[in-house]
Design a protein around this motif. Structure first.
Motif: not given
Length: 291
Positions: A94-103, A137-150
């Motif tokens: 999570f270096r440069e967290m603002h990039h992950y926040d945008l994602l 990136l995989a952490m935030v992607l996996a979490e987004a997939l779960e939230r969306a039920g996608s």
């Protein structure tokens, strides 16, 4: 290419070791520039000599002339090792967290909604080093997939030139003192605490491994993938490239990023005056222009 470019620490040659002569240093400068895109100035001679002495010992070579001859005979076989020796892989979760926040806040929810009826989501970590970036990136992607039920087909490609860095990325095992960027909640969710000989280490969850494909790749050579990518992360990679090399690389990225897709650079990097294919939309965040 390793995630961070050439180190700036003052590496001094070992006493009594072979000296790096003018002809050998010039050959190495030309070789590294051609194959890695890094321009070695004269002030880097001591660093190169100090770093490569360890490689000479590992290969049981008597001098730098012998090492240069090895590179002439088998440039690709030794290239990854050379890149590892002269480069420093500086990265973190999570270096440069603002990039992950945008994602998290904007891009992933939008992409998952757009692709819910059969689209693919692809992110490339170009210069993934030891794997902290693609696994974050995989952490935030996996979490987004779960939230969306996608059930969108979503994958992350992670590439680097360094064999040592890729070995650790494949292992997915990290000392606990390198987990500073990971929240307690994510540590519990996405990591297993090591035991026995792995005491003091954490291992990434199998779900993250499923999302990440790790491959060796030299950014200056042929690219086997065809894209398109929704986003490319190329952070702290191009800072030591010269202008023509950066321009060629950004042009190639533009050919693989979806129109409206994103390119993320490191905090000390900029595309100013280097490409018309992207527009700046945030802190070191660029969007591919839509024709």
């Amino acid at each position: 290419m390793p995630t961070a470019a050439l180190s700036d620490f003052n590496a001094m040659p070992s006493v009594g070791g072979p000296l790096l002569g003018d002809a050998e240093f010039q050959f190495l400068r030309d070789f590294v520039y051609k194959h890695c895109g890094i321009a070695l100035g004269e002030q880097k001679r001591q660093l190169v000599q100090g770093r490569l002495l360890r490689r000479l010992r590992a290969l049981e070579l008597k001098d730098f002339s012998s090492y240069c001859e090895l590179l002439r005979k088998d440039p690709h076989g030794e290239l990854g090792e050379l890149a590892s020796v002269i480069s420093t892989n500086v990265t973190s979760f999570f270096r440069e967290m603002h990039h992950y926040d945008l994602l998290i806040d904007e891009l992933l929810p939008r992409w998952l909604e757009q692709k819910k009826n059969g689209g693919r989501l692809r992110i490339w970590s170009a210069g993934c080093s030891t794997g902290e970036e693609p696994y974050a990136l995989a952490m935030v992607l996996a979490e987004a997939l779960e939230r969306a039920g996608s059930k969108v087909d979503a994958r992350i490609l992670a590439t680097d030139l360094s064999p040592q860095a890729l070995e650790q990325a494949h292992a997915g095992t990290y000392p606990l003192d390198r987990m500073g960027g990971v929240s307690d909640e994510r540590r519990r969710r996405w990591f297993l605490r090591g035991e026995g000989r792995y005491e003091g280490y954490a291992c990434v969850h199998s779900r993250l491994r499923e999302l990440v494909t790790i491959q060796p790749l030299n950014l200056l050579h042929e690219w086997p993938m065809r894209g398109p990518f929704d986003a490319i992360f190329c952070r702290n990679v191009v800072i030591y490239f010269d202008k023509p090399t950066k321009q060629r690389l950004f042009e190639r990225y533009a050919g693989l990023v979806e129109p409206g897709g994103y390119l993320f650079l490191g905090h000390s990097e900029s595309m100013h005056g280097l490409s018309d294919a992207f527009e700046l939309v945030g802190r070191t965040v660029y969007r591919r222009r839509v024709a």
